[in-house]
Design an enzyme around this catalytic site. Sequence first.
Site, PDB file in Angstrom:
ATOM      1  N   ARG A   1      79.799 -14.548 -14.487  1.00 18.37           N
ATOM      2  CA  ARG A   1      78.638 -14.146 -14.143  1.00 18.37           C
ATOM      3  C   ARG A   1      78.210 -14.162 -12.757  1.00 18.37           C
ATOM      4  NH1 ARG A   1      74.551 -14.455 -19.587  1.00 18.37           N
ATOM      5  NH2 ARG A   1      75.712 -13.080 -20.643  1.00 18.37           N
TER       6      ARG A   1
ATOM      7  N   LEU B   1      78.986 -14.122  -8.095  1.00 14.36           N
ATOM      8  CA  LEU B   1      79.355 -13.403  -7.447  1.00 14.36           C
ATOM      9  C   LEU B   1      80.686 -12.929  -7.302  1.00 14.36           C
ATOM     10  CD1 LEU B   1      78.748 -10.822  -4.761  1.00 14.36           C
ATOM     11  CD2 LEU B   1      78.681 -13.151  -4.392  1.00 14.36           C
TER      12      LEU B   1
ATOM     13  N   GLY C   1      83.028 -14.506  -9.907  1.00 18.33           N
ATOM     14  CA  GLY C   1      83.731 -14.174 -10.705  1.00 18.33           C
ATOM     15  C   GLY C   1      83.595 -12.638 -11.661  1.00 18.33           C
TER      16      GLY C   1
ATOM     17  N   SER D   1      85.391 -22.768  -0.160  1.00 19.69           N
ATOM     18  CA  SER D   1      84.545 -22.214   0.981  1.00 19.69           C
ATOM     19  C   SER D   1      85.170 -22.754   1.927  1.00 19.69           C
ATOM     20  CB  SER D   1      82.791 -22.583   0.733  1.00 19.69           C
ATOM     21  OG  SER D   1      82.475 -22.179   1.411  1.00 19.69           O
ATOM     22  N   SER D   2      84.473 -21.675   3.090  1.00 18.92           N
ATOM     23  CA  SER D   2      85.231 -22.184   4.319  1.00 18.92           C
ATOM     24  C   SER D   2      84.594 -23.336   4.742  1.00 18.92           C
ATOM     25  CB  SER D   2      84.805 -20.825   5.707  1.00 18.92           C
ATOM     26  OG  SER D   2      83.365 -20.485   5.150  1.00 18.92           O
ATOM     27  N   CYS D   3      82.916 -23.642   4.541  1.00 15.06           N
ATOM     28  CA  CYS D   3      82.157 -25.048   5.066  1.00 15.06           C
ATOM     29  C   CYS D   3      83.888 -25.580   4.798  1.00 15.06           C
ATOM     30  CB  CYS D   3      81.027 -24.857   4.076  1.00 15.06           C
ATOM     31  SG  CYS D   3      81.026 -25.439   2.087  1.00 15.06           S
TER      32      CYS D   3
ATOM     33  N   LYS E   1      84.299 -29.536  -2.222  1.00 16.36           N
ATOM     34  CA  LYS E   1      84.901 -28.617  -2.596  1.00 16.36           C
ATOM     35  C   LYS E   1      86.203 -29.240  -1.907  1.00 16.36           C
ATOM     36  CE  LYS E   1      82.848 -25.069  -4.704  1.00 16.36           C
ATOM     37  NZ  LYS E   1      83.584 -24.821  -6.144  1.00 16.36           N
TER      38      LYS E   1
ATOM     39  N   THR F   1      85.619 -16.949   3.152  1.00 14.34           N
ATOM     40  CA  THR F   1      84.364 -16.749   3.161  1.00 14.34           C
ATOM     41  C   THR F   1      83.473 -16.484   2.808  1.00 14.34           C
ATOM     42  OG1 THR F   1      84.242 -15.361   6.356  1.00 14.34           O
ATOM     43  CG2 THR F   1      84.753 -14.591   4.651  1.00 14.34           C
ATOM     44  N   ASN F   2      82.268 -16.252   4.052  1.00 10.17           N
ATOM     45  CA  ASN F   2      80.907 -15.649   3.316  1.00 10.17           C
ATOM     46  C   ASN F   2      80.672 -14.668   1.983  1.00 10.17           C
ATOM     47  OD1 ASN F   2      79.630 -17.882   4.788  1.00 10.17           O
ATOM     48  ND2 ASN F   2      80.169 -17.209   6.246  1.00 10.17           N
TER      49      ASN F   2
ATOM     50  N   ARG G   1      78.966 -15.246  12.127  1.00 11.07           N
ATOM     51  CA  ARG G   1      80.018 -15.569  10.597  1.00 11.07           C
ATOM     52  C   ARG G   1      80.775 -14.610  10.082  1.00 11.07           C
ATOM     53  NH1 ARG G   1      77.842 -19.799  11.677  1.00 11.07           N
ATOM     54  NH2 ARG G   1      76.272 -21.162  10.480  1.00 11.07           N
TER      55      ARG G   1
ATOM     56  N   ASP H   1      70.175 -23.218  12.891  1.00 15.94           N
ATOM     57  CA  ASP H   1      71.326 -22.599  13.090  1.00 15.94           C
ATOM     58  C   ASP H   1      72.535 -22.878  12.289  1.00 15.94           C
ATOM     59  OD1 ASP H   1      70.328 -21.232  15.001  1.00 15.94           O
ATOM     60  OD2 ASP H   1      70.962 -21.713  16.806  1.00 15.94           O
TER      61      ASP H   1
END
Length: 319
Positions: free
Chosen positions: A13, A15, A17, A108-110, A141, A165-166, A210, A280
Amino acid sequence: MDKQARIYVAGHRGLAGSAIVRQLQRRGYGNLLLSTHAELELCDQAAVRDFFQRERPDYVFLAAARVGGIVANSSYPAEFIHSNLAVQTNVLHESWRVGVKRLLFLGSSCIYPRDCPQPMKEEYLLTGPLEATNRPYAVAKIAGIEMCWSYNRQYGTRFLAAMPTNLYGPGDSYDLNNSHVLPALIRKMHEAMQGGLEEVVIWGTGAPMREFLYSEDMAEACVHLIELPAEKFEELVGDTSPPLVNIGYGEDLSIAKLAQTVARVVRFRGSLRFDTSKPDGTPRKLLDSARLNALGWRPRTHFDEGIAAAYKDFLSRYP
């Protein structure tokens, strides 16, 4: 994959998935295993074990996660590391126990260092300090990637970690306290436009760069990876390096430029003020997606087109 293969999408449910579910359905997969949070608490080890023993999926997409922007990460660091570690540990372990053929773990890219060389290649993992504002989430992650690699080496599993990415798109969260920057800006600009406000305040200097990827493109990449021929998939999950592949758009833009783009789409004509007292975050996060591009995938959705689609989704859900 066989079109009747049993495919479990954890977090269907959310974003990411929900986009994966839509992509699988478009490709004719008709045996999807979908359980809501109320039906299956993924932090509960016994419940996850019972589910896997009962359903015995052939393939798994692990898209369930506790996610959010700088505010959420800063406010709930314990929840971010605990929830994500628990969910991925339970799902990965039970996937091994029942013999899942292939699993795709979404990160995630983080995960990459705060001051990472740009664009960020998969081999830059663990080469420097992480960004402090989302370190608990990033550490969780990274642990998931290491767990995939460890199970592959010890047990011969075929677990692959994909780092998008985001993301933005249908089904996103527009909560101003917990959402990521792009959906938060959509809501802020819309409410300012509706309220006749002359100014929108944005966190930070506007200078950070970003990269953003439309969720439907991400889903197409994920299904493309899980469907790879055996020899190509084996190259990604081999023993010599982490089973890791980036999923990016290929271009980035500043937060200031992002805000201007959202304002144009939403038709907010007021001014933008940047609150430089707010953090930031990481200066720049652009993924190198050459490994995935070489496997035949590239994003389809232009950024402006994606923003317009995301705003349409917002209007349909928040009238």
